[in-house]
Design an enzyme around this catalytic site. Structure first.
Site, PDB file in Angstrom:
ATOM      1  N   LYS A  47       0.805  -1.223   0.000  1.00  0.00           N
ATOM      2  CA  LYS A  47       0.000   0.000   0.000  1.00  0.00           C
ATOM      3  C   LYS A  47       0.837   1.271   0.000  1.00  0.00           C
ATOM      4  O   LYS A  47       0.308   2.367  -0.239  1.00  0.00           O
ATOM      5  CB  LYS A  47      -0.942   0.005   1.211  1.00  0.00           C
ATOM      6  CG  LYS A  47      -1.936  -1.153   1.237  1.00  0.00           C
ATOM      7  CD  LYS A  47      -2.988  -1.046   0.168  1.00  0.00           C
ATOM      8  CE  LYS A  47      -4.107  -2.055   0.398  1.00  0.00           C
ATOM      9  NZ  LYS A  47      -5.193  -1.924  -0.567  1.00  0.00           N
ATOM     10  N   SER A 279      -3.384 -12.221   3.919  1.00  0.00           N
ATOM     11  CA  SER A 279      -3.769 -12.107   2.512  1.00  0.00           C
ATOM     12  C   SER A 279      -2.673 -12.590   1.577  1.00  0.00           C
ATOM     13  O   SER A 279      -2.954 -13.085   0.478  1.00  0.00           O
ATOM     14  CB  SER A 279      -4.165 -10.665   2.174  1.00  0.00           C
ATOM     15  OG  SER A 279      -3.091  -9.774   2.382  1.00  0.00           O
TER      16      SER A 279
END
Length: 318
Positions: A47, A279
């Site tokens: 991110k 994830s």
């Protein structure tokens, strides 16, 4: 050659691509898995790329003014990345997050100088398992803060600059793999990574197959939604459509369960030295499933989304 950088944001990107040979051998599968090590970015997350990209684009467009606070609704990774970028650029940052997410993310955001607004989970939710109902409560709280402070909201779930910021990472993956990938698999959170990588990979090879990865019982694109279903994969699997993803670009869906995600994430650490989060394990578990079946003998690319250090307080490594 430049000997130093003048901002930590210059350290974002250009992460390595690792072939997971030991993991493939353990699971006795035919083919290769290539993992983009995005957990090596400065805040230990993919991110960082979108945080920098969305902030700088907002600056260029005049949407973000000097001295204006930045706000985001996040499961934590985008929050830590925005807190880092805002610290480096001199903006104040407000993070709205569900109490269902791991405490490590809260501590990191606070360390970067960010302000945390933690929102109670929905009545039937379970700590560590953030649902779409939880996310809706966080979004309502964020609306109140924006109205009160005039903060600029990044809005990663509906911001097209989210996926655009992932395109350079996809170009890196394609080049590092020698243009040899047959498939790509990615866990759906905001959908920015899936969209950005899919555009680039299909541009380079229209025949590459791109698979959405979703949790069992909460798979919107996999048409497997069960009332009351929960999962432990923080950062996605909200059982809803996300605007960043065009369903027409999804060539298939791989559904994963909590148990296999935990096992694969632990194997990533013990066999490959890749200390990652839920994830990331979901992505690799999906790649393993593909190599056992539809993509047997092929090459599959995945992203290692974030670092396991953000999950020490969870059951992942206990």
């Amino acid at each position: 050659m430049t000997r130093y950088i003048t901002s930590v944001t210059e350290a974002i990107g250009n992460t390595p691509l690792l072939r997971l040979d030991r993991l493939v051998a353990k699971y006795n599968i035919e083919g290769e898995i290539y993992a983009k090590l995005e957990h090596l970015n400065p805040s230990f997350s993919k991110k960082d790329r979108i945080a920098l990209g969305m902030i700088e684009t907002a600056e260029k467009k005049g949407l973000l003014k000097k001295g204006q606070p930045v706000l985001e609704v996040t499961s934590g990774n985008t929050g830590t990345s925005l807190a880092l970028v805002c610290a480096a650029k001199g903006y104040s940052f407000i993070c709205c997050m569900s109490k269902g997410n791991s405490i490590e993310r809260v501590k990191m955001i606070q360390a970067f100088g960010g302000e945390m607004v933690l929102v109670d989970q929905a009545p039937n939710s379970v700590k560590g398992k953030v649902s779409n109902d939880d996310l809706m409560l966080v979004e309502k709280e964020a609306e109140k803060i924006i109205a009160a402070t005039g903060a600029y909201c990044i809005n990663q779930f509906h911001n097209s600059d989210n996926s655009l910021a992932q395109e350079p990472a996809a170009e890196e993956m394609w080049e590092q793999s020698g243009g040899s990938l047959d498939a790509f698999a990615d866990f759906i959170g905001t959908g920015g990574t899936f969209a950005g990588y899919t555009r680039v990979l299909k541009k380079n090879n229209p025949n590459i197959l791109c698979y959405a990865v979703e949790p069992r019982g909460c798979a919107y694109y996999g048409a497997d939604i069960k009332p009351g279903a929960m999962h432990i994969i923080q950062g996605g699997g909200y059982a809803k459509n996300v605007s960043n993803v065009d369903p027409e670009t999804i060539d298939g869906v791989v559904i994963v369960c909590d148990e296999e995600v935990v096992d694969v994430t632990r194997d990533l650490a013990s066999l490959e030295g890749v200390f990652a989060g839920f994830s990331s394990g979901a992505n690799v578990a999906a790649a393993i499933e593909l190599l056992k079946n539809d993509m047997k003998g092929k090459k599959v690319g995945v992203v290692i989304n974030d670092c396991g250090l953000k999950y020490i307080s969870t059951s992942l490594f206990s």
